[in-house]
Motif scaffolding. Structure first.
Motif, mmCIF file in Angstrom:
data_model
loop_
_atom_site.group_PDB
_atom_site.id
_atom_site.type_symbol
_atom_site.label_atom_id
_atom_site.label_comp_id
_atom_site.label_asym_id
_atom_site.label_seq_id
_atom_site.Cartn_x
_atom_site.Cartn_y
_atom_site.Cartn_z
ATOM 1 N N ALA A 108 53.486 43.980 10.369
ATOM 2 C CA ALA A 108 53.072 43.594 11.625
ATOM 3 C C ALA A 108 51.355 42.967 12.846
ATOM 4 O O ALA A 108 51.772 43.070 14.143
ATOM 5 C CB ALA A 108 54.087 44.203 12.648
ATOM 6 N N LYS A 109 50.755 43.112 11.342
ATOM 7 C CA LYS A 109 49.269 42.392 11.748
ATOM 8 C C LYS A 109 48.909 40.789 12.288
ATOM 9 O O LYS A 109 48.706 40.894 12.629
ATOM 10 C CB LYS A 109 48.504 42.857 10.658
ATOM 11 N N TYR A 110 50.212 40.549 11.452
ATOM 12 C CA TYR A 110 50.305 38.717 11.353
ATOM 13 C C TYR A 110 48.317 38.658 11.585
ATOM 14 O O TYR A 110 48.243 37.665 12.690
ATOM 15 C CB TYR A 110 50.841 38.398 13.529
ATOM 16 N N GLN A 111 48.293 38.558 10.712
ATOM 17 C CA GLN A 111 47.242 38.456 10.059
ATOM 18 C C GLN A 111 46.678 37.805 9.284
ATOM 19 O O GLN A 111 47.332 37.960 7.729
ATOM 20 C CB GLN A 111 45.509 39.510 9.824
ATOM 21 N N PRO A 112 46.250 36.088 9.071
ATOM 22 C CA PRO A 112 46.596 34.951 7.400
ATOM 23 C C PRO A 112 45.976 35.881 6.873
ATOM 24 O O PRO A 112 44.587 36.425 6.827
ATOM 25 C CB PRO A 112 46.002 33.767 8.216
ATOM 26 N N PRO B 158 62.262 32.893 -4.264
ATOM 27 C CA PRO B 158 62.576 34.593 -3.623
ATOM 28 C C PRO B 158 61.298 34.645 -3.546
ATOM 29 O O PRO B 158 61.618 36.089 -2.879
ATOM 30 C CB PRO B 158 63.348 34.895 -4.396
ATOM 31 N N GLU B 159 60.636 34.877 -5.067
ATOM 32 C CA GLU B 159 59.215 35.615 -4.903
ATOM 33 C C GLU B 159 58.510 36.207 -3.811
ATOM 34 O O GLU B 159 57.841 36.827 -2.724
ATOM 35 C CB GLU B 159 58.638 35.040 -6.126
ATOM 36 N N ALA B 160 58.186 34.554 -3.746
ATOM 37 C CA ALA B 160 57.244 34.444 -2.108
ATOM 38 C C ALA B 160 57.833 35.020 -0.545
ATOM 39 O O ALA B 160 57.490 35.751 -0.055
ATOM 40 C CB ALA B 160 56.979 32.885 -2.051
ATOM 41 N N TRP C 285 55.891 37.111 1.571
ATOM 42 C CA TRP C 285 56.647 37.127 2.984
ATOM 43 C C TRP C 285 56.792 38.275 4.110
ATOM 44 O O TRP C 285 56.224 39.028 4.830
ATOM 45 C CB TRP C 285 57.079 35.990 2.944
ATOM 46 N N LYS C 286 58.445 39.711 3.500
ATOM 47 C CA LYS C 286 59.410 40.109 4.757
ATOM 48 C C LYS C 286 58.047 41.350 4.211
ATOM 49 O O LYS C 286 57.956 42.153 5.064
ATOM 50 C CB LYS C 286 60.405 40.008 3.546
#
Length: 330
Positions: free
Chosen positions: A175-179, A162-164, A168-169
């Motif tokens: 919305a940058k989609y950068q690792p 749940p924490e991870a 992530w959310k």
């Protein structure tokens, strides 16, 4: 860590001090650490989570067990910790919300095994060992790795805690989609050990860069990049930006530098400097190497400060040490 060369230099200095036993004894006083750092068994691991990993590995080594058993048992502790977000269960997912794991292991006979892009299996390091021992291959990936793991008796389970998932959310909202490149105290765990029989082994396991592209694999499961062992020379492992490590075959190059007579720390430094030279922009390019030679001497070096490692050896308690770095600040 003082090198043998420095030890001999001090010895020569002592011999020229007019035969004064007091002065000679004083000159040798600083060599105690060198002698301790040349004993076996010894185990070293990257980052703070290496402390717990070392404790598990040391139990194996202290009982006369093999370095291979030690480095598997050690990193399994980290893989099973849901509070760690870069290894095993609890690891941050890729950008699509999938926790994908990479791992490799290598023994003193140059036997090695690896898995990459493995999902739903908490202990990829143990699957990697099974690849090494039960197949003619070195690496299995994706669905093939999962199929093999299940055939070997490993159970599937949800690794997204749940924490991870919450983290992530929250990242998705930007919305940058950068690792996100892990740069301090929450990255890959690499572990190297020298056992009482004089044999070396190493392991490396990770969930990779947080929010990476689905399918991305870094250096951690790649023999020669994230990990390399040569029993005649030494062993090395890497942490940080995997792409930078792969470009220089990092861990194998560290071992080759030790083969050429460099100390473990000097060997790590040379390869870090090679990485720095190859990158015009060092933004987020944090890489650290950890090395252990066949005599039980160890060392580390990184691009930026902040990289530390755990060390447990004969006659000394498990402890943390800070690695030296090429750059003095971020």
């Amino acid at each position: 860590m003082k090198s043998r060369r420095k030890f001999l230099k001090i010895s020569a200095l002592g011999g020229s001090m007019l035969g004064s036993s007091f002065t000679i004894a004083k000159a040798f006083a600083g060599t105690a650490d060198l002698q301790k750092k040349g004993k076996k068994p010894v185990v070293i691991s990257t980052w703070n989570h290496g402390m717990d990993a070392n404790e598990a590995a040391w139990k194996v080594l202290k009982a006369g067990g093999t370095a291979l058993d030690a480095v598997e048992a050690g990193v399994r502790v980290t893989e099973a910790d849901p509070n760690g977000h870069s290894v095993g269960i609890g690891g941050y997912p890729d950008r699509d919300g999938n926790v994908t794991l990479d791992a490799c292991i290598m023994d003193h006979n140059s036997n090695c095994g690896a898995v990459a892009f493995l999902q739903n299996i908490k202990h990829p390091i143990s699957v990697a060992r099974k690849v090494m021992e039960e197949t003619p291959h070195v690496m299995l990936v994706g669905q093939g790795a999962l199929q093999f793991a299940k055939a070997q008796g490993f159970k599937e389970e949800n690794l997204l805690t749940p924490e991870a998932e919450k983290a992530w959310k929250e990242w998705l909202e930007k919305a940058k989609y950068q690792p996100v490149i892990n740069i301090e105290n929450h990255d890959t765990i690499g572990q190297l050990a020298l056992d009482s029989h004089g044999n070396l082994s190493g392991s490396c396991t990770t969930s990779g860069a947080a929010y990476k592209l689905h399918g991305r694999v870094g250096d951690s499961p790649i023999i020669g990049a994230g990990l390399f062992v040569d029993n005649e020379v030494g062993a090395a492992c890497a942490t940080g930006l995997g792409e930078a490590v792969v470009r220089v075959a990092g861990s194998s190059m560290v071992v080759e530098q030790m083969r050429n007579g460099k100390s473990p720390m000097e060997a790590c430094k040379i390869v870090v400097e090679r990485i720095v030279k190859k990158h015009k922009d060092l933004t987020n390019v944090q890489v650290g190497f950890l090395a252990l030679n066949h005599k039980g001497e160890y060392g580390a070096y990184s691009v930026y400060p902040g990289f530390n490692y755990a060390i447990c050896e004969a006659d000394q308690a498990n402890r943390m040490e800070d690695a030296k770095s090429k750059m003095k600040k971020w």
